[in-house]
Design an enzyme around this catalytic site. Structure first.
Site, PDB file in Angstrom:
ATOM      1  N   TYR A  65     -14.642   6.856 -12.179  1.00 25.25           N
ATOM      2  CA  TYR A  65     -14.425   5.519 -11.371  1.00 25.25           C
ATOM      3  C   TYR A  65     -15.245   4.295 -12.421  1.00 25.25           C
ATOM      4  CZ  TYR A  65     -15.121   1.819  -8.023  1.00 25.25           C
ATOM      5  OH  TYR A  65     -15.329   0.501  -7.144  1.00 25.25           O
ATOM      6  N   ASP A  79       0.905  -1.275   0.215  1.00 32.46           N
ATOM      7  CA  ASP A  79       0.114   0.039  -0.019  1.00 32.46           C
ATOM      8  C   ASP A  79       0.990   1.165   0.041  1.00 32.46           C
ATOM      9  OD1 ASP A  79      -2.234   1.949   0.412  1.00 32.46           O
ATOM     10  OD2 ASP A  79      -3.451   0.050   1.016  1.00 32.46           O
TER      11      ASP A  79
HETATM   12  P1  NAD Z   1     -10.078   1.540  -0.161  1.00 32.26           P
HETATM   13  O1  NAD Z   1     -10.277   3.067  -0.630  1.00 32.26           O
HETATM   14  O2  NAD Z   1     -10.943   1.326   1.205  1.00 32.26           O
HETATM   15  O3  NAD Z   1      -8.661   0.844  -0.026  1.00 32.26           O
HETATM   16  C1  NAD Z   1      -8.001   1.156  -1.471  1.00 32.26           C
HETATM   17  C2  NAD Z   1      -6.276   0.901  -1.081  1.00 32.26           C
HETATM   18  O4  NAD Z   1      -5.711   1.173  -2.154  1.00 32.26           O
HETATM   19  C3  NAD Z   1      -6.209   2.213   0.322  1.00 32.26           C
HETATM   20  O5  NAD Z   1      -5.443   1.578   1.316  1.00 32.26           O
HETATM   21  C4  NAD Z   1      -5.129   2.987  -0.567  1.00 32.26           C
HETATM   22  O6  NAD Z   1      -4.099   3.367   0.180  1.00 32.26           O
HETATM   23  C5  NAD Z   1      -4.474   2.351  -1.609  1.00 32.26           C
HETATM   24  N1  NAD Z   1      -4.019   2.848  -2.767  1.00 32.26           N
HETATM   25  C6  NAD Z   1      -4.820   3.701  -3.308  1.00 32.26           C
HETATM   26  N2  NAD Z   1      -3.976   4.373  -4.444  1.00 32.26           N
HETATM   27  C7  NAD Z   1      -2.815   3.515  -4.318  1.00 32.26           C
HETATM   28  C8  NAD Z   1      -1.362   3.396  -5.175  1.00 32.26           C
HETATM   29  N3  NAD Z   1      -1.540   4.265  -6.229  1.00 32.26           N
HETATM   30  N4  NAD Z   1      -0.588   2.757  -5.033  1.00 32.26           N
HETATM   31  C9  NAD Z   1      -0.828   1.599  -4.016  1.00 32.26           C
HETATM   32  N5  NAD Z   1      -1.955   1.458  -3.139  1.00 32.26           N
HETATM   33  C10 NAD Z   1      -2.871   2.576  -3.424  1.00 32.26           C
HETATM   34  O7  NAD Z   1     -11.049   0.725  -1.245  1.00 32.26           O
HETATM   35  P2  NAD Z   1     -11.705  -0.739  -1.016  1.00 32.26           P
HETATM   36  O8  NAD Z   1     -13.130  -0.347  -0.516  1.00 32.26           O
HETATM   37  O9  NAD Z   1     -10.895  -1.626  -0.040  1.00 32.26           O
HETATM   38  O10 NAD Z   1     -11.763  -1.344  -2.545  1.00 32.26           O
HETATM   39  C11 NAD Z   1     -10.958  -2.288  -2.876  1.00 32.26           C
HETATM   40  C12 NAD Z   1     -11.237  -2.616  -4.319  1.00 32.26           C
HETATM   41  O11 NAD Z   1     -12.552  -3.084  -4.368  1.00 32.26           O
HETATM   42  C13 NAD Z   1     -11.104  -1.251  -5.339  1.00 32.26           C
HETATM   43  O12 NAD Z   1     -10.691  -1.804  -6.556  1.00 32.26           O
HETATM   44  C14 NAD Z   1     -12.663  -1.065  -5.383  1.00 32.26           C
HETATM   45  O13 NAD Z   1     -12.848  -0.147  -6.502  1.00 32.26           O
HETATM   46  C15 NAD Z   1     -13.200  -2.207  -5.481  1.00 32.26           C
HETATM   47  N6  NAD Z   1     -14.670  -2.183  -4.861  1.00 32.26           N
HETATM   48  C16 NAD Z   1     -15.012  -1.837  -3.649  1.00 32.26           C
HETATM   49  C17 NAD Z   1     -16.368  -1.605  -3.211  1.00 32.26           C
HETATM   50  C18 NAD Z   1     -16.626  -1.364  -1.838  1.00 32.26           C
HETATM   51  O14 NAD Z   1     -17.981  -1.162  -1.466  1.00 32.26           O
HETATM   52  N7  NAD Z   1     -15.785  -1.162  -0.769  1.00 32.26           N
HETATM   53  C19 NAD Z   1     -17.403  -1.885  -4.266  1.00 32.26           C
HETATM   54  C20 NAD Z   1     -16.841  -2.183  -5.238  1.00 32.26           C
HETATM   55  C21 NAD Z   1     -15.583  -2.310  -5.873  1.00 32.26           C
HETATM   56  N1  SER Z   2     -18.785   0.820  -2.990  1.00 28.52           N
HETATM   57  C1  SER Z   2     -18.211   1.596  -4.157  1.00 28.52           C
HETATM   58  C2  SER Z   2     -18.421   3.121  -4.216  1.00 28.52           C
HETATM   59  O1  SER Z   2     -19.266   3.328  -3.745  1.00 28.52           O
HETATM   60  C3  SER Z   2     -18.616   0.760  -5.403  1.00 28.52           C
HETATM   61  O2  SER Z   2     -17.850   0.325  -6.496  1.00 28.52           O
HETATM   62  O3  SER Z   2     -17.613   3.676  -4.924  1.00 28.52           O
END
Ligand code: NAD
Ligand code: SER
Length: 331
Positions: A143, A34
């Site tokens: 996004y 990260d």
């Molecule tokens: P989050 O924002 O909680 O975590 C993302 C992590 O990526 C953070 O810790 C951040 O520091 C790190 N990051 C950002 N830019 C970076 C970079 N350039 N290099 C290295 N690390 C970097 O996101 P999440 O909710 O854990 O989501 C993880 C994945 O799941 C993402 O691809 C997101 O699009 C996808 N997703 C999440 C949800 C949700 O509801 N949480 C829903 C749909 C899809």
């Molecule tokens: N939980 C995510 C968001 O709201 C869906 O990809 O961005």
């Protein structure tokens, strides 16, 4: 045993996925990556291996993959929908260049890849209810544009190079261990956290927008089931729809009120309402169920009860109540 790399490991999903992968494979087999070191948990520094790197830096990723002899990548590093609208150039850069580097390096080293897509790939022309697996995809956010582009890139690498890359379109995820990071569906976690703390909540979405949602244990189980599935069983190589729950802010507030009778929620929709208005209410996940046995377990009621219990416990631990009750002096 696979050596596994998890990018975005400090995030809402990564922090929980790493725990489960470490239980399965052993702590030393799971490398977290990260932008910053992980926060200390309960005052204890978190355990290695951890690498500070930016996924936009191909050489840094290549070094980590070579150094640890990585065999599998869960590429989670990303900007989410609301942050992406504030910083569209950065969202494109992180989401697309990070994925491209991962796919190229995975091809070079013959690695299996998991990469999450999102319900954000859908848009105003998509059927809103029971959204089909294959349908009109017209995202309205940067996004969503990166997620649909990423899906096509994954499918291309599979078809052109035979790369074993697998993907789920996660809905809004609800969890209590790590706060969500800049998404439109974050309201659900915020609302539950306020209710558990005995506070009222002002929701940044209106009361009636129903969205597909999922409790984190189902998301983790589904991710691992997809990665464990026989490659020959997978008919979808852009990204699988995966449904679980579908509720609106008002429906979540009502579910909370069953357990926190005095809880009140008011509504002050902001710019995130426009994002939510263009997403589906529910998705058709027949393909995921048929191909690799997707079967989420948690209902809205079960999720609400479990979330409130964990969030209250977290609040009690922060206040030291848990330690006092366990017999510390003066208890
Ligand atoms: P989050 O924002 O909680 O975590 C993302 C992590 O990526 C953070 O810790 C951040 O520091 C790190 N990051 C950002 N830019 C970076 C970079 N350039 N290099 C290295 N690390 C970097 O996101 P999440 O909710 O854990 O989501 C993880 C994945 O799941 C993402 O691809 C997101 O699009 C996808 N997703 C999440 C949800 C949700 O509801 N949480 C829903 C749909 C899809
Ligand atoms: N939980 C995510 C968001 O709201 C869906 O990809 O961005």
């Amino acid at each position: 045993m696979s050596r596994i790399l998890v990018t975005g490991a400090n995030g809402q999903i990564g922090s929980e996925l790493v725990e489960v992968l470490r239980e399965r494979h052993g702590p030393s087999q799971v490398v977290r990556l990260d932008l910053k070191p992980p926060p200390a948990a309960n005052g204890r520094p978190s355990s290695p291996p951890f690498e500070v790197a930016d996924v936009r830096n191909r050489d840094a990723l290549a070094d980590v993959i070579a150094h640890y002899e990585i065999e599998e990548i869960y590429h989670l590093a990303s900007l989410l929908s609301a942050t992406g609208e504030q910083h569209p150039d950065r969202a494109w850069d992180v989401n697309m260049s990070g994925l491209k580097h991962v796919l190229d390096l995975a091809r070079e080293h013959d690695l299996q890849v998991f990469w999450p897509s999102s319900i954000a790939v859908f848009g105003p022309s998509t059927p809103r209810h029971n959204t089909p697996q294959s349908t009109v995809l017209d995202p309205t956010t940067m996004y969503g544009v990166t997620k649909r582009s990423g899906e096509l890139l994954c499918q291309y690498y599979y078809r052109r190079h035979g790369l074993d890359v697998r993907s789920l379109r996660y809905p809004g995820l609800v969890s209590h261990k790590t706060a969500p990071g800049g998404g439109t569906t974050d309201y659900a976690v915020d609302m539950l956290a306020r209710a558990a703390a005995g506070e009222e909540y002002t929701c940044f979405l209106g009361p009636d927008v129903r969205l597909p949602m999922m409790y984190m244990p189902d998301a983790i189980a589904g991710t691992l089931a997809l990665m464990d599935a026989d490659a020959g069983a997978l008919s979808v190589r852009d990204s699988y729809n995966a449904g679980a729950l579908s509720f609106s802010p008002a429906e979540l507030a009502a579910a909370i009120q069953e357990h926190v009778p005095g809880f009140t929620c008011t509504y002050a929709p902001d710019e995130r309402q426009r994002i939510a208005d263009n997403w589906p209410a529910s998705v058709d996940d027949t393909a995921a169920r048929a191909d690799w046995g997707w079967a989420p377990e948690h209902s809205l009621e079960a999720m609400t009860v479990d979330m409130l219990s964990h969030l209250r416990e977290g609040t009690r631990e922060q206040r030291g109540v848990g330690r006092e009750e366990q017999g510390s002096p003066g208890a």
